[in-house]
Every structure is written in C-alpha cells, then in structure tokens.
Design an enzyme around this catalytic site. Structure first.
Site, PDB file in Angstrom:
ATOM      1  N   PHE A  93     -11.729  34.297 108.199  1.00  0.00           N
ATOM      2  CA  PHE A  93     -13.151  34.119 107.882  1.00  0.00           C
ATOM      3  C   PHE A  93     -13.637  32.708 108.223  1.00  0.00           C
ATOM      4  O   PHE A  93     -14.701  32.531 108.812  1.00  0.00           O
ATOM      5  CB  PHE A  93     -13.384  34.387 106.386  1.00  0.00           C
ATOM      6  CG  PHE A  93     -13.420  35.843 106.051  1.00  0.00           C
ATOM      7  CD1 PHE A  93     -14.583  36.568 106.185  1.00  0.00           C
ATOM      8  CD2 PHE A  93     -12.274  36.499 105.608  1.00  0.00           C
ATOM      9  CE1 PHE A  93     -14.636  37.922 105.883  1.00  0.00           C
ATOM     10  CE2 PHE A  93     -12.310  37.856 105.300  1.00  0.00           C
ATOM     11  CZ  PHE A  93     -13.491  38.568 105.443  1.00  0.00           C
ATOM     12  N   GLY A  94     -12.845  31.688 107.864  1.00  0.00           N
ATOM     13  CA  GLY A  94     -13.282  30.305 108.089  1.00  0.00           C
ATOM     14  C   GLY A  94     -13.211  29.904 109.556  1.00  0.00           C
ATOM     15  O   GLY A  94     -14.181  29.394 110.131  1.00  0.00           O
ATOM     16  N   ASP A 101      -9.160  29.220 102.074  1.00  0.00           N
ATOM     17  CA  ASP A 101      -8.084  29.359 101.074  1.00  0.00           C
ATOM     18  C   ASP A 101      -7.087  28.206 101.098  1.00  0.00           C
ATOM     19  O   ASP A 101      -6.494  27.869 100.071  1.00  0.00           O
ATOM     20  CB  ASP A 101      -7.299  30.658 101.338  1.00  0.00           C
ATOM     21  CG  ASP A 101      -8.050  31.900 100.907  1.00  0.00           C
ATOM     22  OD1 ASP A 101      -9.181  31.771 100.409  1.00  0.00           O
ATOM     23  OD2 ASP A 101      -7.491  33.007 101.081  1.00  0.00           O
ATOM     24  N   GLY A 135      -6.175  29.270 112.864  1.00  0.00           N
ATOM     25  CA  GLY A 135      -6.517  30.395 111.993  1.00  0.00           C
ATOM     26  C   GLY A 135      -7.839  31.023 112.387  1.00  0.00           C
ATOM     27  O   GLY A 135      -8.876  30.362 112.359  1.00  0.00           O
ATOM     28  N   ALA A 146     -13.773  34.947 100.564  1.00  0.00           N
ATOM     29  CA  ALA A 146     -14.331  34.794 101.911  1.00  0.00           C
ATOM     30  C   ALA A 146     -15.605  33.924 101.964  1.00  0.00           C
ATOM     31  O   ALA A 146     -15.736  33.100 102.880  1.00  0.00           O
ATOM     32  CB  ALA A 146     -14.587  36.179 102.498  1.00  0.00           C
ATOM     33  N   VAL A 205       1.590  28.594 114.938  1.00  0.00           N
ATOM     34  CA  VAL A 205       1.585  27.132 114.804  1.00  0.00           C
ATOM     35  C   VAL A 205       2.790  26.723 113.971  1.00  0.00           C
ATOM     36  O   VAL A 205       3.030  27.272 112.891  1.00  0.00           O
ATOM     37  CB  VAL A 205       0.266  26.647 114.170  1.00  0.00           C
ATOM     38  CG1 VAL A 205       0.350  25.172 113.814  1.00  0.00           C
ATOM     39  CG2 VAL A 205      -0.883  26.905 115.132  1.00  0.00           C
ATOM     40  N   GLU A 239      -8.008  47.552  92.662  1.00  0.00           N
ATOM     41  CA  GLU A 239      -8.412  48.480  93.724  1.00  0.00           C
ATOM     42  C   GLU A 239      -7.247  49.366  94.149  1.00  0.00           C
ATOM     43  O   GLU A 239      -7.405  50.575  94.339  1.00  0.00           O
ATOM     44  CB  GLU A 239      -8.966  47.690  94.915  1.00  0.00           C
ATOM     45  CG  GLU A 239     -10.379  47.173  94.634  1.00  0.00           C
ATOM     46  CD  GLU A 239     -10.878  46.099  95.581  1.00  0.00           C
ATOM     47  OE1 GLU A 239     -12.042  45.706  95.441  1.00  0.00           O
ATOM     48  OE2 GLU A 239     -10.115  45.628  96.442  1.00  0.00           O
TER      49      GLU A 239
HETATM   50  C1  LIG Z   1      -6.062  42.357  99.787  1.00  0.00           C
HETATM   51  C2  LIG Z   1      -7.132  41.282  99.765  1.00  0.00           C
HETATM   52  C3  LIG Z   1      -8.409  41.600  99.318  1.00  0.00           C
HETATM   53  C4  LIG Z   1      -9.409  40.632  99.297  1.00  0.00           C
HETATM   54  N1  LIG Z   1     -10.653  40.983  98.870  1.00  0.00           N
HETATM   55  C5  LIG Z   1     -11.646  40.066  98.908  1.00  0.00           C
HETATM   56  C6  LIG Z   1     -12.979  40.436  98.557  1.00  0.00           C
HETATM   57  O1  LIG Z   1     -13.238  41.578  98.183  1.00  0.00           O
HETATM   58  N2  LIG Z   1     -13.936  39.478  98.644  1.00  0.00           N
HETATM   59  C7  LIG Z   1     -13.666  38.211  99.052  1.00  0.00           C
HETATM   60  O2  LIG Z   1     -14.588  37.395  99.135  1.00  0.00           O
HETATM   61  N3  LIG Z   1     -12.422  37.828  99.362  1.00  0.00           N
HETATM   62  C8  LIG Z   1     -11.405  38.727  99.322  1.00  0.00           C
HETATM   63  N4  LIG Z   1     -10.134  38.358  99.647  1.00  0.00           N
HETATM   64  C9  LIG Z   1      -9.865  36.949  99.985  1.00  0.00           C
HETATM   65  C10 LIG Z   1     -10.351  36.615 101.371  1.00  0.00           C
HETATM   66  O3  LIG Z   1      -9.816  37.534 102.303  1.00  0.00           O
HETATM   67  C11 LIG Z   1      -9.904  35.187 101.717  1.00  0.00           C
HETATM   68  O4  LIG Z   1     -10.461  34.317 100.752  1.00  0.00           O
HETATM   69  C12 LIG Z   1     -10.363  34.794 103.085  1.00  0.00           C
HETATM   70  O5  LIG Z   1      -9.729  35.601 104.064  1.00  0.00           O
HETATM   71  C13 LIG Z   1     -10.025  33.316 103.351  1.00  0.00           C
HETATM   72  O6  LIG Z   1     -10.431  32.986 104.638  1.00  0.00           O
HETATM   73  P1  LIG Z   1      -9.600  31.892 105.445  1.00  0.00           P
HETATM   74  O7  LIG Z   1     -10.356  31.677 106.728  1.00  0.00           O
HETATM   75  O8  LIG Z   1      -9.307  30.724 104.607  1.00  0.00           O
HETATM   76  O9  LIG Z   1      -8.195  32.576 105.766  1.00  0.00           O
HETATM   77  P2  LIG Z   1      -7.855  33.996 106.401  1.00  0.00           P
HETATM   78  O10 LIG Z   1      -9.049  34.840 106.546  1.00  0.00           O
HETATM   79  O11 LIG Z   1      -6.719  34.526 105.614  1.00  0.00           O
HETATM   80  O12 LIG Z   1      -7.353  33.613 107.857  1.00  0.00           O
HETATM   81  C14 LIG Z   1      -6.201  32.851 108.080  1.00  0.00           C
HETATM   82  C15 LIG Z   1      -5.777  33.052 109.521  1.00  0.00           C
HETATM   83  O13 LIG Z   1      -4.787  32.078 109.845  1.00  0.00           O
HETATM   84  C16 LIG Z   1      -3.782  32.656 110.653  1.00  0.00           C
HETATM   85  N5  LIG Z   1      -2.569  31.858 110.483  1.00  0.00           N
HETATM   86  C17 LIG Z   1      -2.001  31.466 109.321  1.00  0.00           C
HETATM   87  N6  LIG Z   1      -0.916  30.692 109.554  1.00  0.00           N
HETATM   88  C18 LIG Z   1      -0.806  30.598 110.903  1.00  0.00           C
HETATM   89  C19 LIG Z   1       0.121  29.943 111.755  1.00  0.00           C
HETATM   90  N7  LIG Z   1       1.127  29.205 111.293  1.00  0.00           N
HETATM   91  N8  LIG Z   1      -0.054  30.070 113.098  1.00  0.00           N
HETATM   92  C20 LIG Z   1      -1.075  30.807 113.603  1.00  0.00           C
HETATM   93  N9  LIG Z   1      -1.981  31.429 112.830  1.00  0.00           N
HETATM   94  C21 LIG Z   1      -1.853  31.330 111.496  1.00  0.00           C
HETATM   95  C22 LIG Z   1      -3.675  34.091 110.093  1.00  0.00           C
HETATM   96  O14 LIG Z   1      -3.127  34.964 111.060  1.00  0.00           O
HETATM   97  C23 LIG Z   1      -5.142  34.405 109.776  1.00  0.00           C
HETATM   98  O15 LIG Z   1      -5.784  35.048 110.854  1.00  0.00           O
HETATM   99  C24 LIG Z   1      -9.112  39.308  99.697  1.00  0.00           C
HETATM  100  C25 LIG Z   1      -7.824  38.984 100.129  1.00  0.00           C
HETATM  101  C26 LIG Z   1      -6.843  39.957 100.169  1.00  0.00           C
HETATM  102  C27 LIG Z   1      -5.455  39.609 100.639  1.00  0.00           C
END
Ligand SMILES: Cc1cc2nc3c(=O)[nH]c(=O)nc-3n(C[C@H](O)[C@H](O)[C@H](O)COP(=O)(O)OP(=O)(O)OC[C@H]3O[C@@H](n4cnc5c(N)ncnc54)[C@H](O)[C@@H]3O)c2cc1C
Length: 429
Positions: free
Chosen positions: A14-15, A300, A11, A318, A79, A170
C-alpha cells in the site's frame, strides 16, 4: 549538468505503490523493488483462504502500474541488506544506488519467540499463505472422510484460530459459515456436529479497537454462527496435533491459524537503537529514519515518534501507509525546490470488520453501524479501494455468486507440483 536524484523504494504494498504513483512527473528517477511481481490487497486475503475469491481477484501486477510511469522502473528481487554508509541496497539481483531510500516493507507474523507455534501454525500474511490455508481446510475435510477413528475425525474437524483482531474474527466467521453451508453440501457423509471452530483471544474482548458495544455485538454474531470464543486465554503450545491453552485446556486439532501478532518486516543494516519493540523503524514526523538524513520508512514498518496521540506508533493499517506515502512524496517534491516540509498528521477514517453474511461492525466519525448496513458499507468500501476495474469486477461477481448460492466456489486443493518441491505452498499434513 543537472543530474536527477535517485529514489529507491523497497516494497510494493500500500505505501510503496502509492509513492510510485505520487512521484509520477516529480524530478526524480524512481526504482521500486519487491520480491513479488504483484500488489497484494491483504484485507481480502481471508476470502482467498476460504475459497470465496481467487488470488487474481485481489492481486494486481506491479508492472501494470509502473509501466506507464516514465520516471519509474520496477525490479523483482529480494532485498537483503542496506549499506547506508555507501547509499546502496543489496539485493538478490545486485546492488542499487540511491540518493533517497524509502522503506515500505510492511509487517510479518510475530510468534513472540514461541518455536512450537512458529513451526506448526498456519499464518495469513501472503497469497501463498492463503492458498495453504485453503488447501489445509479442504484437505482436513477429505481426511476426516478417509478414517473411522472418531478421535482423528475430531482432530480433523477442529479448527483453532488465534487472535481476536479483524483477521482472526473474519477467518473464524468464514470457517463457521463453511460448516453451515459447504459441509452439508459437499461432505454429506460427515457429521456436521463434529466440526468446531475455536477463536482464542488473550484479552477480555474481541476487536478491541471498537467501542465495547460493537465488540460485544461481534462476539454475539460469532457465537450465533457457532464459534466457541475463548477470552482471557492464550495459546501456549501447539505440536501439530494438540493445542494447549493457558487455562490448561487442550484442543485436539490438525489446524491452528495464528493471527495474534505482527512485527515490522525488517531489512538488515540498521542499528538496534533505530527500532522500537515491535521491530518497527523509528522515524520523526517527516518519516525520516532516526539517525539518518536520506532514509525514510512508511506504513507498517515505521513507528513514528512525536505524535502524542499515537505514542506507540500509528495503527498497522492500509490508510496509515497510503497517507504517509502522500505526505512523504509531497515533502520529497518540496525538498527538490527547498521548500519547508510538512509533518505527518494521521486522519483516522474509522474501522470496520466483517463477521459473516449480513454480519459486520462499522465505526467512523461517531457513527456506529452493525448488521446489514455495516455489511453493505464494508463491501462497498472494499470494492471502492481495490486496485483495478478488473479486480473490482471479479470480486463483485464472486460476491454476488457466493451470496445467491451460499457458496465458496473455489474449493480447490492445489498442491505444488511433485517435481517442483521448491514451491512455497505448505503441504497440508
Ligand atoms: C490478513 C490481513 C488483513 C488485513 N486487513 C486490513 C483491513 O481490513 N484494513 C486495513 O486498513 N488494513 C488491513 N490489514 C493491514 C494492511 O494490509 C497493512 O497495514 C498494509 O498492507 C501496510 O502497507 P505497507 O505498504 O506498509 O506494507 P505491505 O502492504 O505489507 O507491503 C510490503 C511489501 O514489501 C515487500 N517486501 C517486504 N520485504 C521485502 C524484501 N526484503 N525484499 C523485497 N520486497 C519485500 C512485500 O512483498 C510487500 O509487497 C490487513 C493485513 C492482513 C495481513
């Protein structure tokens, strides 16, 4: 010979991306895997969906980040499964061995088992989703012009958004602004009064993470834009033409956008006891997966056990993902030199949400703002955290243009190539 240990990160959100940056020069070989070759700045996705920003303003190529980092490589793949007994990640392009595995797969839409909603609602979890929404909304305007059937026009111009969290609010605000500014300009022949935006929320307030006075302010702002807000009501069924609400009301509509639930984006290979109810992987205070010694989950997908302030896990936002990445990477460096590990402590920087032009709410460190000042703060902070200078400039220039012209300039219906029906973009009905 001292063999460097391998870390695989799944992934590049953000993380995951923050981990790659933090592990630069650490004594590990890092492999980052993602099904896309770009990072998606999800908080501004609704503006792509509404034609205010182009996708490349919020997406950023992963290789531009991993390229200059000597100990990092990136592979674009899906994955499929984790084989934790063999320390292997199985993917669409083959297997990857790891010594340590970091899961940062984020979240996906949760329809809570309702098949009709899953089949017929639009969602906003990816850039292709955002483009599908943009196509759909514009296509509905075009379709409304192509018929004289009043019932059909009503269906075309009723937009239902489900979920009174930041994404739903939004979207509702942005569609209402389209009614007020775009419809009268581009679709003069349509009767603006026939367009209605509905926001359906099952709780008794919208934006419930804010104090009551701010939620109320946001509600008033939405209503002043002309959004009909349904509180204490659930969407129970949607067949593509009619949305049935739990209070018995039916809204005839061709567009329902579901923003009412998320769940962890799980990867196969783990035991059900390793998950919580929201499909999130249970970890300890060091982000270590329950029942494992060398697998970690952040952001997440992770539900951290043992923090009394967050008994159901941290909020899916995020800053949680990036802060967990920071602490985990610090701990991985400490593990390499047998130093004591630090438990994760979330530093809540507050919340903000925008409703529309000059309309936003902001709450942090006891400070509450609304209206103009909150809107300016919202824009400034989003510009600050965007990934690159180019993204910041694109977003800034588009915002200034949209502000001065009351416009959403990217009103393009971009359909998949007829010869390439493999595209993920959902065709508007
Ligand atoms: C519409 C929307 C608005 C948002 N607004 C806000 C906001 O204003 N402020 C805020 O703080 N948060 C906001 N969030 C939430 C925030 O985006 C998430 O909390 C944050 O992205 C989590 O980060 P993460 O690294 O856990 O996962 P993500 O950033 O979602 O990254 C996950 C990654 O894993 C990859 N992935 C997943 N499964 C697989 C697989 N099987 N194989 C290969 N790759 C895979 C995906 O392609 C992705 O790139 C919003 C979310 C959405 C959907």
């Amino acid at each position: 010979m001292n063999v460097r240990k391998k870390i695989v990160i799944i992934g590049a959100g953000f993380g995951g991306l923050q981990c790659v940056k933090k592990l630069k020069r650490a004594p590990y070989d890092v492999t980052l895997l993602d099904k896309n070759n770009y990072f998606n700045f999800q908080p501004l996705m609704y503006q792509v969906a509404m034609g205010g920003l182009s996708p490349d303003a919020i997406a950023y190529p992963i290789r531009k980040i991993t390229g200059p980092i000597d100990n990092a490589t990136f592979r674009m793949c899906e994955v499929l499964r984790i084989d934790s007994t063999k320390n292997k990640v199985q993917t669409s392009i083959g297997d990857f061995d790891y010594d340590y595995l970091i899961l940062a797969t984020g979240a996906t839409t949760n329809f809570f088992g309702n098949i009709s909603l899953q089949k017929n609602c639009l969602t906003l979890k990816s850039i292709t989703d955002a483009i599908a929404i943009r196509n759909n909304v514009l296509q509905e305007f075009e379709a409304a012009l192509a018929t004289s059937d009043t019932k059909q026009i009503e269906r075309n111009l009723n937009f239902v958004i489900v979920g009174g969290g930041p994404t739903g609010v939004e979207l509702a605000g942005a569609i209402a602004e389209m009614k007020n500014h775009v419809l009268p300009m581009d679709y003069r022949e349509l009767n603006k009064q026939m367009m209605h935006v509905h926001l359906v929320e099952s709780g008794d307030e919208i934006l419930s993470m804010f104090d009551n006075d701010l939620s109320q302010k946001a509600l008033n702002d939405l209503q002043s834009l002309g959004v009909k807000v349904w509180l204490n009501v659930k969407l129970t069924n949607y067949d593509g033409n009619a949305a049935t609400l739990s209070d018995g009301n039916i809204i005839e509509t061709s567009t329902v956008i579901w923003a009412a639930g998320v769940k962890g984006n799980a990867v196969d290979g783990f035991d059900t006891t390793q998950y919580n109810r929201g499909n999130r992987l249970l970890t300890d205070r060091y982000n270590k997966l329950k029942g494992s010694e060398n697998i970690f989950a952040i952001g997440d997908i992770a539900c951290m056990d043992g923090d009394a302030k967050y008994v159901n896990g941290h909020p899916m936002v995020a800053p949680v993902a990036t802060q967990q990445a920071n602490v985990l990477c610090e701990n991985l460096k400490r593990m390499a030199i047998n130093k004591e590990l630090k438990p994760f402590e979330y530093f809540d920087k507050g919340s903000m949400a925008t409703i529309g032009r000059h309309k936003a709410i902001f709450q942090a460190f006891g400070i509450k703002l609304s209206g103009w000042t909150a809107w300016m703060a919202w824009m400034f902070l989003h510009l600050m955290v965007l990934e690159s200078f180019r993204n910041k400039m694109l977003v800034f220039v588009n915002w200034v243009y949209n502000y001065l012209n009351y416009d959403r300039a990217i009103r393009l219906i971009i359909k998949p190539d007829a010869k390439n029906n493999e595209s993920e973009i959902v065709f508007p009905k």
